[in-house]
Motif scaffolding. Structure first.
Motif, PDB file in Angstrom:
ATOM      1  N   UNK A 198       2.153  13.311 -17.841  1.00 22.06           N
ATOM      2  CA  UNK A 198       2.587  12.347 -16.833  1.00 22.06           C
ATOM      3  C   UNK A 198       4.081  12.063 -16.943  1.00 22.06           C
ATOM      4  N   UNK A 199       4.576  11.856 -18.151  1.00 23.28           N
ATOM      5  CA  UNK A 199       5.998  11.567 -18.337  1.00 23.28           C
ATOM      6  C   UNK A 199       6.854  12.761 -17.930  1.00 23.28           C
ATOM      7  N   UNK A 250       3.611   4.193  -6.478  1.00 17.03           N
ATOM      8  CA  UNK A 250       4.655   5.118  -6.899  1.00 17.03           C
ATOM      9  C   UNK A 250       4.539   6.405  -6.094  1.00 17.03           C
ATOM     10  N   UNK A 251       5.553   6.728  -5.355  1.00 13.98           N
ATOM     11  CA  UNK A 251       5.524   7.918  -4.526  1.00 13.98           C
ATOM     12  C   UNK A 251       6.673   8.839  -4.892  1.00 13.98           C
ATOM     13  N   UNK A 264      -1.429  11.070 -10.239  1.00  6.88           N
ATOM     14  CA  UNK A 264      -0.885   9.787 -10.655  1.00  6.88           C
ATOM     15  C   UNK A 264       0.614   9.696 -10.488  1.00  6.88           C
ATOM     16  N   UNK A 265       1.281  10.840 -10.461  1.00  4.71           N
ATOM     17  CA  UNK A 265       2.737  10.870 -10.310  1.00  4.71           C
ATOM     18  C   UNK A 265       3.170  11.019  -8.857  1.00  4.71           C
ATOM     19  N   UNK A 283      -1.265   3.980  -9.969  1.00  2.00           N
ATOM     20  CA  UNK A 283      -1.978   4.787 -10.965  1.00  2.00           C
ATOM     21  C   UNK A 283      -3.060   4.010 -11.713  1.00  2.00           C
ATOM     22  N   UNK A 284      -2.878   2.698 -11.860  1.00  2.00           N
ATOM     23  CA  UNK A 284      -3.898   1.913 -12.560  1.00  2.00           C
ATOM     24  C   UNK A 284      -5.178   1.840 -11.737  1.00  2.00           C
ATOM     25  N   UNK A 285      -5.047   1.806 -10.413  1.00  2.00           N
ATOM     26  CA  UNK A 285      -6.233   1.839  -9.555  1.00  2.00           C
ATOM     27  C   UNK A 285      -6.929   3.190  -9.675  1.00  2.00           C
ATOM     28  N   UNK A 286      -6.139   4.252  -9.730  1.00  2.00           N
ATOM     29  CA  UNK A 286      -6.712   5.580  -9.929  1.00  2.00           C
ATOM     30  C   UNK A 286      -7.435   5.642 -11.268  1.00  2.00           C
ATOM     31  N   UNK A 287      -6.839   5.043 -12.295  1.00  2.00           N
ATOM     32  CA  UNK A 287      -7.464   5.011 -13.609  1.00  2.00           C
ATOM     33  C   UNK A 287      -8.798   4.272 -13.563  1.00  2.00           C
ATOM     34  N   UNK A 288      -8.859   3.182 -12.802  1.00  2.00           N
ATOM     35  CA  UNK A 288     -10.110   2.408 -12.718  1.00  2.00           C
ATOM     36  C   UNK A 288     -11.206   3.210 -12.028  1.00  2.00           C
TER      37      UNK A 288
END
Length: 254
Positions: free
Chosen positions: A165-166, A1-2, A64-65, A71-76
Motif C-alpha cells: 500500500x505504501x 483518497x483518489x 485501497x490506493x 480505505x477503512x470502509x473497504x477494510x470493514x
C-alpha cells in the motif's frame, strides 16, 4: 483518497486477477481439505496455491490506493466477509486443537489495509503532532505484534500488504523513493513460505504484480466475463463451507 488527475490508472488487470485469485485459492484449499487428495497433490498447493495470497493482498492494496475514498470502509467490508467465513474456517480439519483459534485470511487483509491507512495518517500529522503520532505508531506496532500470530499468514502477511500500500501510494503521488518500497515486497513475501517451490512462486507472483503496478495497470485486455460481484464477495465463505462439510464426510460414514 483518489488518484491524482495526472495518474492514469488501468484496473483491467484486476478483473483477470479476481478469476486467478479465486481459482488458485480454491485449488489450494481443495487439495488440502478434500478427502483423499493430500498429500499426493501437495505440489498443487506449493505451486498454484502460492499465487493466491499475494494476488489478493495486492488487489486490496491497489483498490485501497486508487479506487476508494475510504480505505477503512473497504477494510470493514473485508472484515465482514471474514466474520462470515470464520465458522466454516474453524470447522476444517486441524493438525492441532489450538488452531481453532486462528483467524482466516480476510482478517489479515483487513488488518493490513487498516493499519496501512493509519500509518499514512500518522505520517501526515507527524510534524504537527509528534508526541501523539509517536504514541499512535507504538499502538499500531503493538497491534501488529498482538494480532499477527492469530491470523492466517501471520505478521508477515500484514506487513506485506502495508508495504504494498505504501509503495503504491508513492507511485500514485510521484514519490519515487516511497514507490521503491514495492521492491521490498518480493523479499518480504518470500518469508511467507518454507519450501523452495512455494517461495519461488510467491516471489515470482510479486514481481509480476510490481511490473503491472509500475505501468499503473498496463494495457491488458478486458476479460470477456467478469466475476459477478455477489460471487466475488461470497466465494470465500461459500467454498470454505463446502469443504468443511465434505472433509467430515469420511468420519460421519465410518
Amino acid at each position: 483518497m483518489q488518484a491524482s488527475p495526472q495518474v492514469q490508472v488501468d484496473n483491467r488487470w484486476s478483473l483477470w486477477g479476481q478469476w486467478l485469485a479465486m481459482i488458485t485459492m480454491t485449488l489450494d484449499h481443495g487439495v488440502r481439505f478434500w478427502p483423499g487428495l493430500w498429500p499426493d497433490l501437495a505440489w498443487v498447493s506449493s505451486s498454484f496455491g502460492r499465487v493466491a495470497f499475494p494476488l489478493f493482498a495486492f488487489m486490496v492494496a491497489w483498490h485501497g490506493t486508487f479506487n476508494t475514498r475510504d480505505p477503512l470502509h473497504q477494510s470493514s467490508r473485508i472484515l465482514l466477509i471474514g466474520l462470515l467465513a470464520q465458522l466454516p474456517f474453524v470447522l476444517l480439519p486441524r493438525s492441532t486443537p489450538t488452531e481453532i483459534w486462528d483467524l482466516n485470511v480476510c482478517f489479515t487483509l483487513a488488518a493490513g489495509l487498516a493499519l496501512s491507512e493509519y500509518v499514512i495518517r500518522v505520517a501526515h500529522q507527524w510534524r504537527r503532532l509528534p508526541i501523539m503520532s509517536a504514541c499512535q505508531l507504538v499502538a499500531m506496532l503493538a497491534a501488529l505484534v498482538f494480532l499477527g500470530p492469530l491470523m492466517d499468514y501471520g505478521m508477515i502477511g500484514i506487513v506485506v500488504l502495508i508495504v504494498m500500500r505504501l509503495g503504491l501510494l508513492g507511485l500514485r503521488d510521484g514519490h519515487k523513493a516511497q514507490a521503491g518500497l514495492l521492491l521490498l515486497v518480493p523479499v518480504i513475501a518470500g518469508l511467507l513460505n518454507s519450501s523452495v517451490m512455494a517461495k519461488s512462486i510467491t516471489v515470482a507472483t510479486c514481481v509480476v504484480l510490481i511490473l503491472i503496478a509500475w505501468r499503473l495497470g498496463g494495457h491488458i485486455p478486458k476479460p470477456q466475463w467478469r466475476v459477478p460481484r455477489w460471487l466475488w464477495r461470497s466465494w470465500y465463505p461459500l467454498h470454505l463451507a463446502l469443504l468443511a462439510v465434505v472433509s467430515h464426510i469420511p468420519a460421519w460414514m465410518a
